[in-house]
Scaffold this active site. Structure first.
Site, PDB file in Angstrom:
ATOM      1  CE1 TYR A 145      -3.643   2.575   0.649  1.00 37.42           C
ATOM      2  CE2 TYR A 145      -2.310   3.324   2.495  1.00 37.42           C
ATOM      3  CZ  TYR A 145      -3.379   3.509   1.635  1.00 37.42           C
ATOM      4  OH  TYR A 145      -4.176   4.622   1.758  1.00 37.42           O
ATOM      5  CG  ASP A 239       5.950   3.688   0.626  1.00 35.11           C
ATOM      6  OD1 ASP A 239       6.282   4.409   1.592  1.00 35.11           O
ATOM      7  OD2 ASP A 239       4.765   3.497   0.289  1.00 35.11           O
ATOM      8  CE  LYS A 267       1.314   4.935   8.332  1.00 38.29           C
ATOM      9  NZ  LYS A 267       1.315   4.251   7.064  1.00 38.29           N
TER      10      LYS A 267
HETATM   11  C1  LIG Z   1       0.641   4.667   5.695  1.00 38.58           C
HETATM   12  C2  LIG Z   1       1.373   4.434   4.435  1.00 38.58           C
HETATM   13  C3  LIG Z   1       1.246   5.270   3.312  1.00 38.58           C
HETATM   14  C4  LIG Z   1       0.229   6.362   3.254  1.00 38.58           C
HETATM   15  O1  LIG Z   1       0.465   7.352   4.183  1.00 38.58           O
HETATM   16  P1  LIG Z   1      -0.729   8.370   4.585  1.00 38.58           P
HETATM   17  O2  LIG Z   1      -0.055   9.351   5.457  1.00 38.58           O
HETATM   18  O3  LIG Z   1      -1.767   7.536   5.255  1.00 38.58           O
HETATM   19  O4  LIG Z   1      -1.228   8.949   3.307  1.00 38.58           O
HETATM   20  C5  LIG Z   1       2.048   5.033   2.222  1.00 38.58           C
HETATM   21  N1  LIG Z   1       2.928   4.029   2.212  1.00 38.58           N
HETATM   22  C6  LIG Z   1       3.076   3.195   3.253  1.00 38.58           C
HETATM   23  C7  LIG Z   1       4.086   2.098   3.183  1.00 38.58           C
HETATM   24  C8  LIG Z   1       2.285   3.353   4.393  1.00 38.58           C
HETATM   25  O5  LIG Z   1       2.401   2.485   5.389  1.00 38.58           O
END
Ligand SMILES: *Cc1c(COP(=O)(O)O)cnc(C)c1O
Length: 430
Positions: A145, A239, A267
């Site tokens: 994701y 990512d 995060k």
């Molecule tokens: C949480 C997450 C996102 C999206 O981040 P948001 O701040 O919720 O838009 C993208 N990539 C990874 C790997 C994530 O865990």
């Protein structure tokens, strides 16, 4: 049974004016059933719902809160930032300071830009990768994701999974057709996608996948991916929005020597405030406007309160000796305990740990990709989730999420959780 009347009432009220009663779908508890708890406050490793029930929190805002709720150091930095103004839309020195804390932790990343969410970070990284390589297609992996932008809300089509299909209504096929979907930990599937396209700008991957449950990529797989990208001039985007500063101080680089061309963070680097970032090699990053032609912007980007929370979090991480080792030991203590208790109750459990991240699947076999993960017993997970919640343990409300250890936790807390797990499995088996 706990009294959650206020949560039930608040949820009903929310549903009148918010679709599904929530501002992000997973919060609705759809896959485990029951009512989502409305949270009043947090304190260390605990959260309290609006009926004053107390829970041990393994969600930690889905990752950001490595020091738990209401950490005093973070709180005081945020409070003093607050008193200087909420937002200016002009440069502040703290933006540079924050980025200077991140860059030395990640080989190959020379410049960075701050945004407000992981979604923005990956979306912008992809635009940049396309501009840099002058190609249109992207490869992502089934089960990873990267936020909810159009190009990334694409899943494997049926049959030979190469060209993806939109995983949400509202995404034109004209957009999703540029996204190819490969299998995690399967380098041949990447080669197949590359052959099918012939026009691949970038590959984006969670090098430690946390959004299909916790499924770390194999070292050999990541190194082959790097090699393929070098050979075919494809931009590799790692990512690390979830794994950055969570799995280790250097994200995946704490485990595998791999460099990214572009990397995304979020995060933890925002310490609980809306903040994310994308960075990369200078020659790619300098294509961004106003230096170059690739447009990307944000009214609240680099927000002073968010950078204050992020900066103090990163400094505190660096000033805490053995931080990740200690959190990883607790994570192992938890999942090993869960596994042996499950075993005693004749339940098969697969587990994994990366730093402060942990995952478990109710599955007979090891999980290497999303197809494996989907074979897990989600019914059993739902029962387990309900039983644990009833006993005051708050796990993410889906089998396909990662759990997080925070620093206020200790062995005693985990021991309590394991006792609850024993009772829960017993209740399920009855
Ligand atoms: C949480 C997450 C996102 C999206 O981040 P948001 O701040 O919720 O838009 C993208 N990539 C990874 C790997 C994530 O865990």
């Amino acid at each position: 049974m706990r009294n959650i009347l206020h949560s039930i009432n608040s949820f009903n009220e929310a549903k009148q004016v918010i679709p599904g009663g929530v501002n992000s779908p997973v919060r609705a508890f759809k896959s485990v059933g029951g009512t989502p708890l409305f949270i009043q406050r947090g304190e260390g490793y605990k959260i309290f719902d609006i009926d004053e029930n107390e829970y041990i929190d393994f969600v930690q805002s889905w990752g950001p809160l490595i020091f738990g709720h209401c950490d005093k150091d973070i709180e005081s930095c945020v409070l003093s930032a607050l008193q200087c103004g909420l937002s200016f839309g002009a440069p502040t020195a703290r933006e540079t300071a924050l980025i200077k804390e991140i860059l030395p932790c990640y080989h190959g990343i020379e410049k960075m830009r701050l945004v407000n969410s992981g979604t923005e970070a990956t979306m912008s990284a992809i635009r940049l990768a396309r501009a840099f390589s002058k190609k249109d297609d992207i490869i992502k992996f089934d089960g990873c994701y990267h936020g909810h932008s159009d190009a990334l809300l694409v899943s494997a089509g049926s049959g030979c999974a190469t060209f993806g299909t939109p995983s949400s209504p509202g995404i034109p096929n004209d957009i999703s057709k540029h996204t190819l979907v490969a299998r995690y930990n399967d380098i041949d599937s990447v080669r197949e996608c590359m052959q099918a396209s012939g026009n691949v700008a970038c590959i984006i991957i969670e090098p430690i996948a946390g959004n299909m449950g916790l499924v770390p990529a194999d070292k050999e797989f990541l190194l082959s991916l790097r090699e393929l990208c070098d050979k075919h001039h494809i931009v590799l985007i790692l990512d690390e929005v979830m794994s950055g500063f969570r799995a280790g101080l250097n994200g995946v680089q704490s485990f595998v020597e791999i460099e990214a061309d572009l990397a995304t963070f979020g995060k933890v680097i925002g310490g609980g405030m809306p903040l994310a970032a994308f960075g990369g090699k200078q020659e790619i990053m300098d294509m961004l406007s106003p230096e170059g032609g690739v447009y990307q912007a944000g009214t609240l980007s680099g927000n002073p309160i968010a950078t204050a929370a992020g900066l103090v979090t990163l400094c505190k991480i660096k000033n805490t000796p053995n931080l990740y080792t200690r959190l990883e030991q607790l994570a192992h203590f938890l999942v090993n305990g869960l596994q042996s208790i499950a075993h005693r109750h004749n339940i098969a459990l697969q587990t994994s740990v990366r730093g402060s991240m942990f995952g478990f699947f109710f599955n007979q076999n090891q999980v290497k990709n999303f197809d494996d993960a989907k074979k897990s017993d989600t019914q059993l997970f739902a029962r387990f989730h309900q039983e644990m919640l009833r006993r005051g343990v708050y796990f993410a409300c889906s089998q396909f999420e990662t759990g997080f250890i925070c620093t206020p936790m200790d062995k005693g807390v985990i021991e309590r959780v394991l006792e609850c797990a024993d009772e829960s499995f017993a209740a399920i088996k009855k």
